[in-house]
Enzyme design. Structure first.
Site, PDB file in Angstrom:
ATOM      1  N   CYS A  19       0.809  -1.220   0.000  1.00 53.01           N
ATOM      2  CA  CYS A  19       0.000   0.000   0.000  1.00 53.01           C
ATOM      3  C   CYS A  19       0.835   1.260   0.000  1.00 53.01           C
ATOM      4  O   CYS A  19       0.300   2.363  -0.151  1.00 53.01           O
ATOM      5  CB  CYS A  19      -0.954  -0.015   1.199  1.00 53.01           C
ATOM      6  SG  CYS A  19      -2.277  -1.222   1.009  1.00 53.01           S
ATOM      7  N   LYS A  22       0.489   3.448  -3.174  1.00 54.83           N
ATOM      8  CA  LYS A  22      -0.679   4.288  -3.432  1.00 54.83           C
ATOM      9  C   LYS A  22      -0.277   5.709  -3.816  1.00 54.83           C
ATOM     10  O   LYS A  22       0.774   6.208  -3.394  1.00 54.83           O
ATOM     11  CB  LYS A  22      -1.533   4.399  -2.167  1.00 54.83           C
ATOM     12  CG  LYS A  22      -2.469   3.255  -1.876  1.00 54.83           C
ATOM     13  CD  LYS A  22      -3.265   3.576  -0.623  1.00 54.83           C
ATOM     14  CE  LYS A  22      -4.440   2.657  -0.421  1.00 54.83           C
ATOM     15  NZ  LYS A  22      -5.236   3.041   0.758  1.00 54.83           N
ATOM     16  N   THR A  49     -16.531  10.872   0.921  1.00 48.65           N
ATOM     17  CA  THR A  49     -15.948  10.880   2.262  1.00 48.65           C
ATOM     18  C   THR A  49     -14.677  10.034   2.358  1.00 48.65           C
ATOM     19  O   THR A  49     -14.196   9.766   3.458  1.00 48.65           O
ATOM     20  CB  THR A  49     -16.974  10.365   3.296  1.00 48.65           C
ATOM     21  OG1 THR A  49     -17.446   9.070   2.882  1.00 48.65           O
ATOM     22  CG2 THR A  49     -18.154  11.314   3.409  1.00 48.65           C
ATOM     23  N   ASP A  51     -14.187   6.938   1.977  1.00 50.15           N
ATOM     24  CA  ASP A  51     -14.412   5.733   2.777  1.00 50.15           C
ATOM     25  C   ASP A  51     -13.719   4.536   2.135  1.00 50.15           C
ATOM     26  O   ASP A  51     -13.124   4.638   1.060  1.00 50.15           O
ATOM     27  CB  ASP A  51     -15.913   5.470   2.933  1.00 50.15           C
ATOM     28  CG  ASP A  51     -16.285   5.047   4.343  1.00 50.15           C
ATOM     29  OD1 ASP A  51     -15.526   4.256   4.930  1.00 50.15           O
ATOM     30  OD2 ASP A  51     -17.311   5.507   4.855  1.00 50.15           O
ATOM     31  N   ASP A  52     -13.785   3.391   2.802  1.00 52.84           N
ATOM     32  CA  ASP A  52     -13.049   2.216   2.356  1.00 52.84           C
ATOM     33  C   ASP A  52     -13.692   1.519   1.166  1.00 52.84           C
ATOM     34  O   ASP A  52     -13.002   0.829   0.410  1.00 52.84           O
ATOM     35  CB  ASP A  52     -12.916   1.229   3.517  1.00 52.84           C
ATOM     36  CG  ASP A  52     -12.093   1.809   4.651  1.00 52.84           C
ATOM     37  OD1 ASP A  52     -10.916   2.114   4.427  1.00 52.84           O
ATOM     38  OD2 ASP A  52     -12.642   1.981   5.754  1.00 52.84           O
ATOM     39  N   ASP A  69      -8.778  -3.505  -4.727  1.00 50.03           N
ATOM     40  CA  ASP A  69      -7.456  -3.172  -4.200  1.00 50.03           C
ATOM     41  C   ASP A  69      -6.425  -4.122  -4.795  1.00 50.03           C
ATOM     42  O   ASP A  69      -6.657  -5.331  -4.863  1.00 50.03           O
ATOM     43  CB  ASP A  69      -7.432  -3.265  -2.665  1.00 50.03           C
ATOM     44  CG  ASP A  69      -6.445  -2.288  -2.051  1.00 50.03           C
ATOM     45  OD1 ASP A  69      -5.304  -2.207  -2.564  1.00 50.03           O
ATOM     46  OD2 ASP A  69      -6.790  -1.605  -1.082  1.00 50.03           O
ATOM     47  N   GLY A 140     -11.493 -13.352 -13.266  1.00 47.52           N
ATOM     48  CA  GLY A 140     -10.663 -12.152 -13.184  1.00 47.52           C
ATOM     49  C   GLY A 140     -10.115 -11.779 -14.538  1.00 47.52           C
ATOM     50  O   GLY A 140     -10.663 -12.151 -15.578  1.00 47.52           O
ATOM     51  N   ASP A 228     -10.324   0.913   7.804  1.00 49.01           N
ATOM     52  CA  ASP A 228      -9.133   0.081   7.959  1.00 49.01           C
ATOM     53  C   ASP A 228      -7.903   0.945   7.723  1.00 49.01           C
ATOM     54  O   ASP A 228      -7.937   1.970   7.053  1.00 49.01           O
ATOM     55  CB  ASP A 228      -9.169  -1.172   7.070  1.00 49.01           C
ATOM     56  CG  ASP A 228      -9.054  -0.908   5.584  1.00 49.01           C
ATOM     57  OD1 ASP A 228      -9.257   0.243   5.161  1.00 49.01           O
ATOM     58  OD2 ASP A 228      -8.773  -1.863   4.847  1.00 49.01           O
TER      59      ASP A 228
END
Length: 355
Positions: A19, A22, A49, A51-52, A69, A140, A228
């Protein structure tokens, strides 16, 4: 973990890992600004906002939780890399109070550097974690890519009235953290062959632990607010929570756990700090009132870019004891009380106080 000398070091195939790869929060805000949006009253949580995950109403008892992710390798073992990436992606569903339902794999690989067998191991690691989460992996998409990337696009379900968001914190709420900090420091140490085998094993165990606690807490109505802790660090995700909720926060640095004391050795003696963690600290420091007792190493820990980190829960005072007991029963790595939500009456004052 002992690396097979015939196996390419995955971390050497990536410019930055996990991460920490990012976009910084400020840059992300710029690229998302002003994007067209179809207005739909069924969209309960969008990107306004930070958010996750997004939440979309299906009916009075069901809402979809959707997120994606993926990232470059953070460890050298391909199976473990797949596990961590999948755990991290599934975490966003749990952070909203939902349970994963389906997932699609996102895969980009340098096929000239990695054999089909190694790529299979990455996919197998992710599939094992999806299976553990009782999440159906439907398929996928794969492409050739100069750096390895792997992750999941996840869909989950949550009750609309039990959704956790980062916009629901209230003054007086107690902040509880479910995993210790330092994965960015440790994995940077792994890339530089500085992290001990013991610390590597501890950290991998943390990064492959599902954040199922989010769903358990939400379903029991013990909180309405969570996030998270991933690439923007504890401070970055707390900042988003505070802004979305219109509150401030106070953190007690003495109560914030590191994975191990070796994390501070890596910081102090080896300057083993990811660029993403330093970037987080530089960007966030103007919003923070630091006590003179907080060391530079502690500041770095609070800003450290986590991969597959824990949940930060905002819990009403009367529910704290129940929540801590539940988290312990579930087996969360920690149940640390790290601070408190406070009123933000003066917009000219720092957003977060660290004592």
């Amino acid at each position: 973990m002992i690396q097979d000398p015939e196996t390419p070091r995955l971390t050497q195939l990536a410019a930055c890992g996990g991460c920490a790869s990012k976009l910084p929060q400020a840059e992300l805000a710029k690229v998302l600004k002003g994007l067209p949006q179809f207005a739909d009253t069924r969209m309960l949580v969008g990107n306004a906002t930070s958010d996750d995950a997004g939440v979309f109403l299906i009916n009075e008892s069901q809402a979809l939780v959707q997120t994606t992710d993926f990232f470059t390798p953070i460890v050298d073992d391909p199976f473990t890399y797949g596990q961590i990436a999948a755990t991290n992606a599934l975490s966003d569903v749990y952070a909203m109070g939902g349970r994963p339902l389906t997932a699609l794999a996102i895969t980009g690989m340098p096929d000239e550097a990695l054999t089909p067998e190694l790529i299979h191991e990455i996919l197998r690691g992710g599939a094992e974690k999806a299976k553990e989460a009782r999440c159906s992996l439907l398929g996928g998409h794969t492409i050739k890519n100069p750096q390895p990337i792997y992750g999941l696009a996840c869909t989950g379900l949550v009750h609309p009235k039990r959704t956790l968001t980062n916009a629901s914190a209230r003054p007086g709420d107690v902040l509880i953290l479910t995993k210790p900090l330092g994965t960015g420091i440790v994995t940077s140490g792994i890339k530089r062959s500085l992290s001990s085998e013991r610390l590597q094993a501890q950290t991998i165990s943390l990064m492959t632990t599902l954040n199922i606690a989010g769903a358990e807490i939400a379903e029991k109505g013990l909180s309405r607010c969570a996030t998270d802790v991933t690439g923007f660090g504890l401070l970055g995700h707390l900042k988003s929570l505070c802004l979305a909720s219109g509150v401030g926060a106070q953190l007690d640095v003495a109560g914030i756990p590191a994975i191990d004391s070796e994390v501070f050795t890596l910081i102090k003696e080896h300057d083993c700090v990811p660029g993403g963690s330093r970037g987080n600290l530089d960007a966030l420091s103007p919003l923070i009132d630091w006590s003179s007792e907080v060391s530079e190493a502690q500041k770095i820990l609070l800003a450290d870019a986590q991969t597959s980190g824990g949940l930060l829960l905002a819990v009403a005072e009367e529910s704290v004891e129940t929540v801590v007991k539940l988290l312990a029963a579930i087996g969360t790595p920690c149940q640390a009380i790290v601070g408190r939500v406070v009123e933000r009456t003066d917009l000219n004052r720092p957003l977060i106080e660290v004592i």
